[in-house]
Scaffold this active site. Structure first.
Site, mmCIF file in Angstrom:
data_model
loop_
_atom_site.group_PDB
_atom_site.id
_atom_site.type_symbol
_atom_site.label_atom_id
_atom_site.label_comp_id
_atom_site.label_asym_id
_atom_site.label_seq_id
_atom_site.Cartn_x
_atom_site.Cartn_y
_atom_site.Cartn_z
ATOM 1 N N LYS A 13 6.535 -2.124 0.311
ATOM 2 C CA LYS A 13 7.635 -1.328 -0.239
ATOM 3 C C LYS A 13 8.967 -1.900 0.148
ATOM 4 O O LYS A 13 9.852 -1.207 0.568
ATOM 5 C CB LYS A 13 7.599 0.122 0.277
ATOM 6 C CG LYS A 13 6.685 0.989 -0.508
ATOM 7 C CD LYS A 13 7.440 2.156 -1.079
ATOM 8 C CE LYS A 13 6.496 3.214 -1.554
ATOM 9 N NZ LYS A 13 6.816 4.505 -0.967
ATOM 10 N N ASP A 69 4.341 1.286 6.197
ATOM 11 C CA ASP A 69 5.370 0.730 5.322
ATOM 12 C C ASP A 69 6.153 -0.399 5.957
ATOM 13 O O ASP A 69 6.114 -0.602 7.153
ATOM 14 C CB ASP A 69 6.441 1.813 5.081
ATOM 15 C CG ASP A 69 6.042 2.767 4.003
ATOM 16 O OD1 ASP A 69 5.021 2.517 3.359
ATOM 17 O OD2 ASP A 69 6.767 3.761 3.825
ATOM 18 N N MET A 101 19.693 3.645 0.478
ATOM 19 C CA MET A 101 19.345 2.700 -0.601
ATOM 20 C C MET A 101 20.545 2.422 -1.510
ATOM 21 O O MET A 101 20.374 2.257 -2.714
ATOM 22 C CB MET A 101 18.188 3.252 -1.459
ATOM 23 C CG MET A 101 16.942 3.533 -0.663
ATOM 24 S SD MET A 101 15.711 4.477 -1.588
ATOM 25 C CE MET A 101 16.352 6.138 -1.508
#
Ligand code: SAH
Length: 517
Positions: free
Chosen positions: A58, A36, A173
């Site tokens: 991602k 990732d 996030m």
């Protein structure tokens, strides 16, 4: 056919040292690594040569491969009998969709194992100096997503319980939803004075921390332009950072330091710099090449029985000499009775690695130190062998001959400027992406200047120039450079120490990237 298997491995938060031993073992056995955006690419170096490395991205807004295709890819590779490592940032089962991938593997009947990793919240808190729990402040902790499944509304979080029912909150996030997060927490009972830290790129040399309160966080982030990836830590424990900071207040923290040594030598120096918090940028300006001809050195190797003293002035000279000795069908026994001289501790260590003990290491780690020490022992009539670099100074042969020795100084290797890489360094320097440059020998100065061409002094005088000792400094001055740092002792350790002193003496505010509250 061989049964394939998928290891869902947590790569940790960024510092490559923070992967688990088991995770690294899996990487070393991998046929395929699927990784990732958040997994540190340096870890990929642990995979065997020839392993297939697949980047699936991602990064928010830049999805490389949709999740269902990642799942399919894992199944497909495992069905081919391969050992597949699915390397995921942090921990695979914390906001990483590891659960979805595992369910898919189970459905397809593929064997899998999960290797946990250090999740961003734990790493960021530790490296920012924030204990996530502390008896005096909080006894509970929640890891919360600040960016739920886009098809759902944020309101599916129970804000009331989060705001008052949990001590420390860590949002992942959450940067795009800061306003909502802070508003909801305050509306549901968290005081606006609650301390908050946002930690970006935790555990990396570029780690940044913004300190604020729930009440002023949004304004502060707006003013400073703070960007993801970051975790948001909310709670009274955040205030402990003031006392418990250790990572981002190290003396060289965040300093991007150009290391000009050869690829083989750069490692140990880079480690020393990293220990003080610096971010070394490796830029080898020397390529080692064999001499035009081995004849001169070989002739001397044939005369070792008549030789009294062997002088070695670099770890590289040690390696070349012993390799050549071997190539000539001889070994260390050919050196019996010869006085072995090493210029300094690194050269001495290289000699020790060959199973021999140097007889003499001068106090002053330079050619002058060797000359002095040997003259004290008396060199008249002695045969001295000094296998050297093509461009080495003439001072050893000259002074020892004057003192009555017979000195042979065959060329053992040449140091050449590399053919590639100049463009990249020029760019980094002109973009201001380098803070300091280190020179560990005259040839590193000469070669870097040569590589940079006419602009050399202009580009290099914009950064802090650090030189290992007086001779290197002399060469730098001759080429129009201004040296800011030079240690008293010409070792790598002393050079790093002198850099630490130098940056300490600079104004303290310039030392870190901390954005003060
Ligand atoms: N599985 C990962 C989380 C992936 S979700 C883990 O366990 O850490 C992605 C979010 O993780 C980012 O938006 C950010 O909030 C956080 N994150 C991951 N690495 C980070 C880092 N080095 N520094 C700060 N936040 C990080």
């Amino acid at each position: 056919m061989k049964q394939g298997i998928v290891y869902l491995v947590g790569a940790g938060p960024g510092d490559p040292g923070l992967i688990t031993v088991k995770g690294a073992q899996c990487l070393r056995r991998a046929d395929v690594v699927v990784y990732d955006y958040l997994a540190n690419p340096e870890l990929l170096e642990q995979a065997p040569e020839g392993a297939e490395l697949i980047y699936v991205g991602k990064r928010k807004g830049l999805h490389h491969l949709p999740q269902d295709q990642i799942n399919e890819l894992l199944v497909e590779k495992a069905q081919q009998g391969k050992v597949v490592v699915r390397l995921k940032g942090g921990d695979p089962y914390v906001f990483g969709r590891g659960g979805e991938e595992a369910l898919q593997l189970r459905r397809a009947g593929i064997a899998f194992e999960v290797v946990p990793g250090i999740t961003a919240a734990f790493a960021a808190a530790a490296y920012a100096g924030i204990p996530l729990t502390h008896r005096d402040f909080t006894t509970s902790l929640a890891l919360v997503t600040g960016h739920e499944d886009p098809s759902k509304k944020m309101s599916s979080l129970d804000w009331e319980k989060l705001a008052t029912g949990v001590g420390t909150l860590v949002f992942y996030m959450g940067m795009a939803n800061l306003e909502l997060i802070t508003e909801q927490l305050m509306r549901h009972g968290r005081p606006p004075s609650t301390p908050v830290a946002i930690i970006r790129w935790a555990t990396k040399p570029v780690q940044e921390t913004l300190m604020a309160t729930l009440g002023n966080l949004v304004d502060k982030v707006r003013e400073s332009g703070f960007k993801p990836p970051a975790v948001i830590v909310v709670g009274e424990v955040v205030a402990l950072r003031e006392q418990l900071r250790w990572f981002d207040n190290r003396p060289l923290f965040g300093k991007r330091v150009l290391v000009t040594r050869t690829v083989a030598q750069a490692g140990s120096f880079s480690t020393l710099l990293q220990q003080q918090g610096a971010a070394p940028v490796s830029c080898p300006v020397i390529e080692l090449a064999p001499p035009q001809s081995w004849a001169a050195l070989d002739a001397e190797i044939d005369r070792l029985a008549e030789t009294d003293v062997l002088i070695l002035t670099s770890a590289n000279a040690v390696d070349v000499f012993f390799d050549r000795l071997r190539a000539q069908g001889k070994d260390v026994r050919a050196l019996a009775g010869i006085t072995l001289v090493a210029v300094g501790p690194k050269t001495a260590a290289a000699i020790e690695a060959r199973g021999l003990r140097p007889d003499l290491v001068p106090v002053d780690y330079r050619a002058e130190g060797i000359i002095e020490a040997l003259k004290e022992q008396g060199v008249a009539g002695k045969r001295i062998l000094y296998p050297r670099a093509e461009l080495a100074r003439e001072v050893i042969p000259q002074k020892l001959s004057e003192a009555g020795a017979k000195v042979a100084a065959p060329i053992a290797y040449r140091t050449l400027p590399p053919k590639e890489g100049a463009e990249q360094i020029r760019e980094l320097l002109s973009q201001g992406a380098i803070d300091a440059v280190t020179f560990t020998s005259s040839s590193t100065v000469e070669n870097l200047c040569h590589m940079l061409g006419e602009e050399a002094s202009h580009l290099l005088n914009k950064v802090t120039i650090c030189s290992i000792g007086p001779l290197t400094t002399q060469t730098a001055k001759r080429l129009g450079l201004t040296v800011a740092v030079e240690p008293n002792n010409s070792t790598l350790e002393a050079l790093v120490e002198a850099m630490v002193e130098y940056y300490r003496s600079q104004e303290p505010g310039a030392r870190s990237l901390e954005l003060l509250p």
